[in-house]
Design a protein around this motif. Structure first.
Motif, PDB file in Angstrom:
ATOM      1  N   ASN A 183      12.921 -16.555   6.984  1.00  0.00           N
ATOM      2  CA  ASN A 183      13.039 -17.968   6.604  1.00  0.00           C
ATOM      3  C   ASN A 183      11.870 -18.797   7.110  1.00  0.00           C
ATOM      4  OD1 ASN A 183      15.364 -17.735   5.114  1.00  0.00           O
ATOM      5  ND2 ASN A 183      16.719 -18.135   6.839  1.00  0.00           N
ATOM      6  N   ASN A 184      11.171 -18.297   8.099  1.00  0.00           N
ATOM      7  CA  ASN A 184       9.998 -19.012   8.619  1.00  0.00           C
ATOM      8  C   ASN A 184       8.721 -18.638   7.874  1.00  0.00           C
ATOM      9  OD1 ASN A 184      11.446 -20.309  10.700  1.00  0.00           O
ATOM     10  ND2 ASN A 184      11.427 -18.424  11.879  1.00  0.00           N
ATOM     11  N   LEU A 185       8.852 -17.717   6.940  1.00  0.00           N
ATOM     12  CA  LEU A 185       7.678 -17.283   6.198  1.00  0.00           C
ATOM     13  C   LEU A 185       7.547 -18.110   4.925  1.00  0.00           C
ATOM     14  CD1 LEU A 185       8.260 -13.444   6.527  1.00  0.00           C
ATOM     15  CD2 LEU A 185       6.575 -14.799   7.782  1.00  0.00           C
ATOM     16  N   PRO A 186       6.346 -18.201   4.395  1.00  0.00           N
ATOM     17  CA  PRO A 186       6.158 -18.945   3.149  1.00  0.00           C
ATOM     18  C   PRO A 186       6.852 -18.250   1.981  1.00  0.00           C
ATOM     19  CG  PRO A 186       4.104 -17.869   3.823  1.00  0.00           C
ATOM     20  CD  PRO A 186       5.095 -17.662   4.919  1.00  0.00           C
ATOM     21  N   GLY A 187       7.237 -19.015   0.983  1.00  0.00           N
ATOM     22  CA  GLY A 187       7.890 -18.478  -0.194  1.00  0.00           C
ATOM     23  C   GLY A 187       6.894 -17.835  -1.136  1.00  0.00           C
TER      24      GLY A 187
ATOM     25  N   PRO B 271       3.641 -10.940   4.637  1.00  0.00           N
ATOM     26  CA  PRO B 271       4.135 -12.133   5.336  1.00  0.00           C
ATOM     27  C   PRO B 271       4.604 -13.188   4.353  1.00  0.00           C
ATOM     28  CG  PRO B 271       1.748 -12.085   5.394  1.00  0.00           C
ATOM     29  CD  PRO B 271       2.181 -10.843   4.667  1.00  0.00           C
ATOM     30  N   GLN B 272       5.500 -12.824   3.472  1.00  0.00           N
ATOM     31  CA  GLN B 272       6.056 -13.796   2.532  1.00  0.00           C
ATOM     32  C   GLN B 272       7.512 -13.445   2.251  1.00  0.00           C
ATOM     33  OE1 GLN B 272       2.967 -12.723  -0.235  1.00  0.00           O
ATOM     34  NE2 GLN B 272       4.465 -12.112  -1.739  1.00  0.00           N
ATOM     35  N   LYS B 273       8.278 -14.484   2.038  1.00  0.00           N
ATOM     36  CA  LYS B 273       9.728 -14.349   1.968  1.00  0.00           C
ATOM     37  C   LYS B 273      10.188 -13.400   0.857  1.00  0.00           C
ATOM     38  CE  LYS B 273      11.787 -18.353   2.855  1.00  0.00           C
ATOM     39  NZ  LYS B 273      12.425 -19.636   2.546  1.00  0.00           N
ATOM     40  N   ASP B 274       9.517 -13.466  -0.266  1.00  0.00           N
ATOM     41  CA  ASP B 274       9.915 -12.632  -1.403  1.00  0.00           C
ATOM     42  C   ASP B 274      10.022 -11.164  -1.021  1.00  0.00           C
ATOM     43  OD1 ASP B 274       9.505 -15.012  -2.529  1.00  0.00           O
ATOM     44  OD2 ASP B 274       8.135 -14.341  -4.096  1.00  0.00           O
ATOM     45  N   CYS B 275       9.001 -10.693  -0.339  1.00  0.00           N
ATOM     46  CA  CYS B 275       8.979  -9.281   0.007  1.00  0.00           C
ATOM     47  C   CYS B 275      10.078  -8.944   1.008  1.00  0.00           C
ATOM     48  CB  CYS B 275       7.609  -8.899   0.562  1.00  0.00           C
ATOM     49  SG  CYS B 275       6.369  -8.807  -0.745  1.00  0.00           S
ATOM     50  N   TRP B 276      10.369  -9.868   1.898  1.00  0.00           N
ATOM     51  CA  TRP B 276      11.435  -9.622   2.864  1.00  0.00           C
ATOM     52  C   TRP B 276      12.788  -9.567   2.168  1.00  0.00           C
ATOM     53  CZ3 TRP B 276      11.216  -9.596   8.473  1.00  0.00           C
ATOM     54  CH2 TRP B 276       9.899  -9.472   8.934  1.00  0.00           C
ATOM     55  N   GLU B 277      12.955 -10.434   1.184  1.00  0.00           N
ATOM     56  CA  GLU B 277      14.217 -10.419   0.437  1.00  0.00           C
ATOM     57  C   GLU B 277      14.401  -9.094  -0.286  1.00  0.00           C
ATOM     58  OE1 GLU B 277      14.631 -13.785  -2.126  1.00  0.00           O
ATOM     59  OE2 GLU B 277      14.892 -15.157  -0.448  1.00  0.00           O
ATOM     60  N   ILE B 278      13.334  -8.660  -0.926  1.00  0.00           N
ATOM     61  CA  ILE B 278      13.421  -7.372  -1.627  1.00  0.00           C
ATOM     62  C   ILE B 278      13.655  -6.253  -0.616  1.00  0.00           C
ATOM     63  CG2 ILE B 278      12.121  -5.704  -2.997  1.00  0.00           C
ATOM     64  CD1 ILE B 278      10.596  -8.204  -4.164  1.00  0.00           C
ATOM     65  N   GLY B 279      12.890  -6.293   0.446  1.00  0.00           N
ATOM     66  CA  GLY B 279      12.994  -5.244   1.462  1.00  0.00           C
ATOM     67  C   GLY B 279      14.381  -5.161   2.073  1.00  0.00           C
ATOM     68  N   LEU B 280      15.009  -6.310   2.256  1.00  0.00           N
ATOM     69  CA  LEU B 280      16.329  -6.328   2.886  1.00  0.00           C
ATOM     70  C   LEU B 280      17.442  -6.097   1.876  1.00  0.00           C
ATOM     71  CD1 LEU B 280      15.723  -9.313   5.308  1.00  0.00           C
ATOM     72  CD2 LEU B 280      16.143  -6.964   5.992  1.00  0.00           C
ATOM     73  N   LYS B 281      17.358  -6.776   0.742  1.00  0.00           N
ATOM     74  CA  LYS B 281      18.455  -6.690  -0.217  1.00  0.00           C
ATOM     75  C   LYS B 281      18.505  -5.345  -0.917  1.00  0.00           C
ATOM     76  CE  LYS B 281      19.104 -11.562  -1.242  1.00  0.00           C
ATOM     77  NZ  LYS B 281      18.599 -12.619  -2.117  1.00  0.00           N
ATOM     78  N   ARG B 282      17.355  -4.792  -1.195  1.00  0.00           N
ATOM     79  CA  ARG B 282      17.360  -3.513  -1.913  1.00  0.00           C
ATOM     80  C   ARG B 282      17.230  -2.329  -0.963  1.00  0.00           C
ATOM     81  NH1 ARG B 282      13.497  -5.162  -6.945  1.00  0.00           N
ATOM     82  NH2 ARG B 282      14.541  -7.101  -7.438  1.00  0.00           N
TER      83      ARG B 282
END
Ligand SMILES: [Zn+2]
Length: 96
Positions: free
Chosen positions: A88-92, A53-64
């Motif tokens: 975007n609603n998740l903590p950074g 539940p954090q933005k970093d992992c979502w970015e990696i999960g989506l971008k890669r």
């Protein structure tokens, strides 16, 4: 870290590969229509993947495309946008 509680189900985040308690991860499923969506109840029968539940992992999960790989699907542009909006609603950067 105490790993003796073996009765607690563990899942792995598809982005950072960290193993965590299932309840501490967000489950995503690929629906019959090929749409990837968040499964807050974690009870949908579809194929699932987990992200922290954090933005970093979502970015990696989506971008890669880790998420797509894990769910064996292709994200449409709209679907990807919807998931980015959710993240975007998740903590950074995490300090859990
Ligand atoms: Zn993660």
């Amino acid at each position: 870290m105490n790993r003796k509680n073996k009765h607690i189900p563990q899942r792995t985040c598809v982005a950072c590969r960290q193993t965590r308690d299932k309840k501490d991860l967000i489950r995503l499923v690929c629906t019959d229509g090929g749409i990837v969506e968040v499964d807050p109840s974690a009870k949908k029968p579809s194929r699932g993947a987990y992200l922290c539940p954090q933005k970093d992992c979502w970015e990696i999960g989506l971008k890669r495309n880790r998420l797509e790989y894990a769910l064996r699907t292709k994200l449409s542009f709209d679907n990807r946008q919807a998931l980015i909006e959710y993240s975007n609603n998740l903590p950074g950067r995490s300090r859990i």
